[in-house]
Design a protein around this motif. Structure first.
Motif, mmCIF file in Angstrom:
data_model
loop_
_atom_site.group_PDB
_atom_site.id
_atom_site.type_symbol
_atom_site.label_atom_id
_atom_site.label_comp_id
_atom_site.label_asym_id
_atom_site.label_seq_id
_atom_site.Cartn_x
_atom_site.Cartn_y
_atom_site.Cartn_z
ATOM 1 N N ILE A 78 2.142 2.249 4.272
ATOM 2 C CA ILE A 78 2.637 2.651 2.956
ATOM 3 C C ILE A 78 2.856 4.160 2.950
ATOM 4 O O ILE A 78 1.984 4.923 3.358
ATOM 5 C CB ILE A 78 1.626 2.257 1.855
ATOM 6 N N GLU B 236 -4.724 4.640 -2.583
ATOM 7 C CA GLU B 236 -3.699 5.558 -2.084
ATOM 8 C C GLU B 236 -3.707 5.441 -0.561
ATOM 9 O O GLU B 236 -4.649 4.882 0.013
ATOM 10 C CB GLU B 236 -4.018 6.989 -2.500
ATOM 11 N N PRO B 237 -2.677 5.976 0.082
ATOM 12 C CA PRO B 237 -2.696 5.937 1.545
ATOM 13 C C PRO B 237 -3.919 6.697 2.061
ATOM 14 O O PRO B 237 -4.261 7.751 1.531
ATOM 15 C CB PRO B 237 -1.408 6.669 1.928
ATOM 16 N N ASP C 36 6.915 1.556 -4.058
ATOM 17 C CA ASP C 36 6.341 2.267 -2.911
ATOM 18 C C ASP C 36 7.304 2.254 -1.723
ATOM 19 O O ASP C 36 7.990 1.260 -1.482
ATOM 20 C CB ASP C 36 5.034 1.597 -2.451
ATOM 21 N N GLY D 181 -6.038 8.471 -6.649
ATOM 22 C CA GLY D 181 -5.919 7.028 -6.876
ATOM 23 C C GLY D 181 -5.561 6.659 -8.307
ATOM 24 O O GLY D 181 -5.450 5.489 -8.626
ATOM 25 N N THR E 16 -6.691 -1.778 1.713
ATOM 26 C CA THR E 16 -6.052 -2.775 0.859
ATOM 27 C C THR E 16 -4.974 -2.144 -0.004
ATOM 28 O O THR E 16 -5.261 -1.291 -0.836
ATOM 29 C CB THR E 16 -7.101 -3.428 -0.054
ATOM 30 N N TRP E 17 -3.742 -2.581 0.173
ATOM 31 C CA TRP E 17 -2.643 -2.081 -0.672
ATOM 32 C C TRP E 17 -2.362 -3.093 -1.774
ATOM 33 O O TRP E 17 -2.118 -4.283 -1.485
ATOM 34 C CB TRP E 17 -1.360 -1.860 0.135
ATOM 35 N N TRP E 18 -2.388 -2.621 -3.004
ATOM 36 C CA TRP E 18 -2.053 -3.471 -4.150
ATOM 37 C C TRP E 18 -1.914 -2.599 -5.374
ATOM 38 O O TRP E 18 -2.001 -1.380 -5.271
ATOM 39 C CB TRP E 18 -3.087 -4.581 -4.334
ATOM 40 N N GLN E 19 -1.690 -3.226 -6.519
ATOM 41 C CA GLN E 19 -1.391 -2.490 -7.741
ATOM 42 C C GLN E 19 -1.973 -3.192 -8.963
ATOM 43 O O GLN E 19 -2.277 -4.388 -8.895
ATOM 44 C CB GLN E 19 0.122 -2.445 -7.981
ATOM 45 N N THR E 20 -2.031 -2.457 -10.064
ATOM 46 C CA THR E 20 -2.398 -3.063 -11.345
ATOM 47 C C THR E 20 -1.548 -4.326 -11.561
ATOM 48 O O THR E 20 -2.043 -5.363 -11.993
ATOM 49 C CB THR E 20 -2.130 -2.058 -12.493
ATOM 50 N N GLU E 21 -0.276 -4.213 -11.233
ATOM 51 C CA GLU E 21 0.669 -5.297 -11.477
ATOM 52 C C GLU E 21 0.457 -6.504 -10.564
ATOM 53 O O GLU E 21 0.800 -7.625 -10.923
ATOM 54 C CB GLU E 21 2.103 -4.785 -11.249
ATOM 55 N N THR F 39 -8.968 -2.082 -10.123
ATOM 56 C CA THR F 39 -9.903 -2.389 -9.041
ATOM 57 C C THR F 39 -11.229 -2.903 -9.611
ATOM 58 O O THR F 39 -11.823 -3.837 -9.070
ATOM 59 C CB THR F 39 -10.125 -1.155 -8.147
ATOM 60 N N PRO G 41 7.773 -2.830 -6.096
ATOM 61 C CA PRO G 41 6.512 -2.192 -6.465
ATOM 62 C C PRO G 41 6.597 -0.681 -6.649
ATOM 63 O O PRO G 41 5.669 -0.084 -7.185
ATOM 64 C CB PRO G 41 5.585 -2.490 -5.270
ATOM 65 N N ARG H 80 -2.777 6.687 -11.267
ATOM 66 C CA ARG H 80 -1.334 6.848 -11.428
ATOM 67 C C ARG H 80 -1.012 7.680 -12.659
ATOM 68 O O ARG H 80 -1.452 7.363 -13.746
ATOM 69 C CB ARG H 80 -0.695 5.475 -11.583
ATOM 70 N N SER I 289 -11.011 0.363 1.628
ATOM 71 C CA SER I 289 -10.346 1.529 1.055
ATOM 72 C C SER I 289 -9.256 1.053 0.104
ATOM 73 O O SER I 289 -8.579 0.062 0.372
ATOM 74 C CB SER I 289 -9.745 2.363 2.189
HETATM 75 C C1 7RM Z 1 -5.263 -0.782 -6.734
HETATM 76 C C2 7RM Z 1 -4.531 0.357 -7.334
HETATM 77 C C3 7RM Z 1 -1.080 1.351 -7.349
HETATM 78 C C4 7RM Z 1 -0.432 2.326 -6.406
HETATM 79 C C5 7RM Z 1 0.436 1.656 -5.374
HETATM 80 C C6 7RM Z 1 0.378 2.644 -4.234
HETATM 81 C C7 7RM Z 1 -1.029 3.176 -4.302
HETATM 82 C C8 7RM Z 1 -2.935 1.603 -3.772
HETATM 83 C C9 7RM Z 1 -3.017 1.742 -1.602
HETATM 84 C C10 7RM Z 1 -1.960 2.549 -2.060
HETATM 85 C C11 7RM Z 1 -1.438 3.128 0.118
HETATM 86 C C12 7RM Z 1 -3.260 1.674 -0.181
HETATM 87 N N1 7RM Z 1 -3.715 0.053 -8.376
HETATM 88 N N2 7RM Z 1 -1.942 2.442 -3.411
HETATM 89 N N3 7RM Z 1 -3.598 1.168 -2.688
HETATM 90 N N4 7RM Z 1 -1.173 3.239 -1.200
HETATM 91 N N5 7RM Z 1 -2.439 2.384 0.627
HETATM 92 N N6 7RM Z 1 -4.247 0.952 0.331
HETATM 93 O O1 7RM Z 1 -4.664 1.462 -6.907
HETATM 94 O O2 7RM Z 1 -1.946 0.372 -10.039
HETATM 95 O O3 7RM Z 1 -3.679 2.042 -9.905
HETATM 96 O O4 7RM Z 1 -2.003 1.984 -8.201
HETATM 97 O O5 7RM Z 1 -1.442 3.003 -5.652
HETATM 98 O O6 7RM Z 1 1.279 3.688 -4.458
HETATM 99 O O7 7RM Z 1 1.726 1.434 -5.882
HETATM 100 S S1 7RM Z 1 -2.833 1.118 -9.213
#
Ligand code: 7RM
Length: 647
Positions: A513, A391-392, A501, A525, A415-420, A314, A499, A527, A388
């Motif tokens: 999610i 995490e959920p 999830d 938040g 915002t839902w997303w990931q490192t990847e 982030t 991903p 992992r 936000s």
């Molecule tokens: C940006 C970040 C990724 C994991 C992802 C989810 C969870 C992230 C949300 C969420 C629900 C969201 N990258 N996640 N954002 N779940 N709503 N808005 O966190 O690589 O560290 O984690 O985090 O499980 O797969 S991360």
């Protein structure tokens, strides 16, 4: 926590917000989305043309080696140029890029022009120490401006940065350096966290002991009132300021190939070893830029604040690259949300007139617990948009954020997303998409999410999948292309990105999610792979076996619960528990400590010897256990239940 499936409130953006938004109204979103899906290459080429390229691309998307996709192949660019030079050349050099505030209250304002100079100077220091394009450089720094400068300096000369969050232990530093054979570590004498001095250089010294690839340790002085002695190893350790005296501050940006590696960021997976997620230059540049622009609806007058640490994705995307490419002003705060009091964040919003605030559900829940009175007396009326991430977000926390922080007038982008993924994949576009508390709503432009079952058939509740590549996606796992394929592409035979999830889609097509479907636990938040912790526990010579699960936690979202068995003849006592906690601190960092460790003589296993984590989860949640007759030894359940209740 209330179940997400019973949530059906819906909130529309205010007419005023819609009027001035970058994307206004559902129809504009739909039209733009349609374009992005029907003709992705021209959509992305169009976005990319808002940025600077030294040389144009020969193809927008090259699928020939899928899923090793290439974006804007053939182009030459430099992301630090797009973050800095572009704004200075446009006459905005005097605009504040960073309002920085340290935890003790020391402050600094840095303009885009000054940031460009600092980055140039830093880049020249790196060069003078022998750092070259393609070299890996590890960064272990507090949230001081020099962290941002150092990241951009690496990007400027084409060195690959690998930022290590300053909460990680020396062992974690070592693992990450060894994996990518970093040649340099950049650190500082110290930083602050909750009023305490953190001596970072000392932790680095411990970490690099057995790292033959490291030839230099570059040390920044965090100028504050505390001073810390650093042992400097002659020939290896350098003070930044000494090197800087011999350097000038102009350094042209190196034209990089679009697919040159920009950075590595290590993240936990389902096996013991963290993986080095690879992001390259051109595609990440475009995706971080455009998601920032549309999701945060960035304007010239905005003061943006993301409370994440640059040590996580982030911070990479939504503090450094995405935000600076948009040329806005942002606040950077070094320390803890509750230092010296839980009013600190609200004081900062008031003081700097923050208009866009991006934080994590765990922080929101902590503020709810600390009490609403901490908000009183702070003028938060500058806020116009909230976000936000991580995490959920539970509907209660969402509503509190909406009412108490946003005064019911600010859209919330979950915002839902990931490192990847490099940037947002599911998110409301604030002037166009109505929000629902707890839902990440709809896909960003160019993103096609699906919900599938294990067989790859579409369902309403199941596993989230992403069809088609996007520019910000990871390009692989450093040194392990096999693991890249296995982790992200094997689930549905290479057809979709996996991903990890679970998700649900409601009658409006909104995505909800539901958390991880693999053995990754999301603590505040962050992992943490359960396998990683398990392998740490069994390092201890009293421990035979370990099983770690995630459990619901009021503030952190999820917490970790460890079940361990002790080798026969070894004693279970308080000091053993302390030793195990110390081992976690040493191998990962304090943030990965379990809430509780349950000791027993055995773990529940199937007759084929598989640990039944589902049963452990039921014990932890106090649920009916159902039939335990498939267990090799049903009596272990009673023992574990007793131990669990005791602890
Ligand atoms: C940006 C970040 C990724 C994991 C992802 C989810 C969870 C992230 C949300 C969420 C629900 C969201 N990258 N996640 N954002 N779940 N709503 N808005 O966190 O690589 O560290 O984690 O985090 O499980 O797969 S991360």
């Amino acid at each position: 926590m209330k179940s997400l499936s019973s949530e059906n409130r819906k909130f529309e953006p205010s007419a005023e917000f819609v009027k001035n938004a970058k994307i206004s109204g559902l129809e504009s979103y739909c039209a733009e989305y349609k374009k992005s899906i029907e003709n992705p290459e021209s959509y992305w080429a169009n976005i990319a043309s808002e940025l600077h390229w030294f040389e144009p691309w020969t193809s927008v998307l090259d699928r020939t080696e899928a899923p090793f996709y290439k974006w804007f192949n053939g182009a030459k660019t430099n992301i630090s140029y797009n973050c800095l030079d572009r704004h200075v050349e446009a006459g905005n050099g005097d605009k504040v890029a960073l309002h920085w505030e340290g935890e003790p209250g020391d402050t600094k304002d840095i303009t885009y022009g000054e940031l460009l100079q600092s980055v140039g100077l830093f880049a020249n220091v790196l060069k003078s120490l022998g750092v070259r394009k393609g070299d890996r450089v590890a960064l272990y720094l507090p949230m001081i401006p020099e962290l941002i400068v150092a990241v951009l300096a690496c990007a400027r000369i084409g060195a690959v940065h690998s930022v290590i969050f300053a909460g990680f232990s020396s062992d974690s530093i070592k693992d990450r350096i060894l994996d990518c054979e970093a040649r340099m570590v950049i650190t500082s004498d110290y930083g602050y966290r909750r009023g305490k001095v953190l001596e970072l250089k000392k932790i680095v010294d411990e970490g690099v002991k057995d790292c033959p690839s490291i030839s230099e340790v570059l040390v920044i002085r965090r100028n504050g009132n505390d001073s810390v002695d650093c042992a400097m190893e002659s020939g290896r350790d350098f003070w930044f300021e000494d090197c800087a005296n011999a350097c000038e501050d102009h350094c042209p940006a190196e034209p990089m190939d679009s697919e040159d590696l920009l950075f590595l960021l290590y993240t936990s997976g389902t096996t013991g070893k963290p993986k080095g997620i690879m992001h390259t230059t051109g595609g990440y540049q475009v995706f971080s830029y455009i998601t920032s622009k549309y999701v945060f609806d960035l304007n010239d007058q905005d003061v943006y604040w993301c409370t994440a640490d640059v040590g996580w994705i982030t911070g990479h995307t939504y503090i450094i690259y995405g935000i600076l490419q948009n040329g806005v002003t942002q606040l950077i705060y070094e320390g803890a949300p509750n230092h010296p009091t839980p009013a600190r964040f609200w004081n900062l919003i008031d003081k700097y007139n923050v208009s866009i605030f991006y934080t994590a559900p765990t922080a929101i829940r902590a503020f709810m617990k600390w009490g609403d009175h901490w908000l009183e007396g702070n003028d938060l009326s500058s806020l116009r948009l909230l976000g936000s991430v991580g995490e959920p977000i539970n509907p209660e926390a969402w509503m509190w954020y909406h009412e108490k922080v946003g005064a019911e007038k600010c859209p919330i982008v979950d915002t839902w997303w990931q490192t990847e993924t490099g940037g947002h994949l599911l998110t409301p576009i604030p002037g166009a998409i109505s929000t629902k508390p707890g839902s990440a709503t709809v896909p960003f432009f160019g993103i096609e999410p699906l919900i599938l079952n294990d067989e790859g058939e579409e369902t309403d509740v199941g596993i989230l999948a992403i069809k088609n590549p996007w520019p910000g996606m990871l390009r692989g796992i450093y040194g392990d292309s096999k693991r890249y394929l296995e982790t992200y592409w094997n689930k549905w035979g290479g057809k979709y990105y996996f991903p990890g999830d679970g998700a649900r889609r409601d009658e409006d097509g909104y995505f909800w999610i539901l958390g991880r479907v693999d053995d990754v636990v999301n603590v505040s938040g962050h992992r943490i792979g359960t396998a990683e912790l398990e392998s740490i526990f069994v390092e201890h010579d009293s421990i035979a076996e370990a099983a770690v699960i995630g459990i619901a936690h009021e503030i952190k979202g999820q917490g970790l619960l460890a079940f361990v068995t002790v080798i026969e003849g070894k004693e279970i006592n308080e000091s053993l528990e302390k030793e195990l906690i110390a081992l976690v601190d040493q191998r990962i960092g304090k943030f990965a400590r379990p809430e509780k460790i349950v000791f027993s003589s055995d773990l529940p296993k199937t007759r084929s010897g598989k640990i039944m984590r589902r049963l452990l989860r039921s014990i932890a949640e106090g649920q009916e256990l159902g039939n335990t007759m498939t267990l090799a030894d049903p009596s272990v359940v009673d023992e574990i239940q007793k131990q669990f209740k005791k602890g």
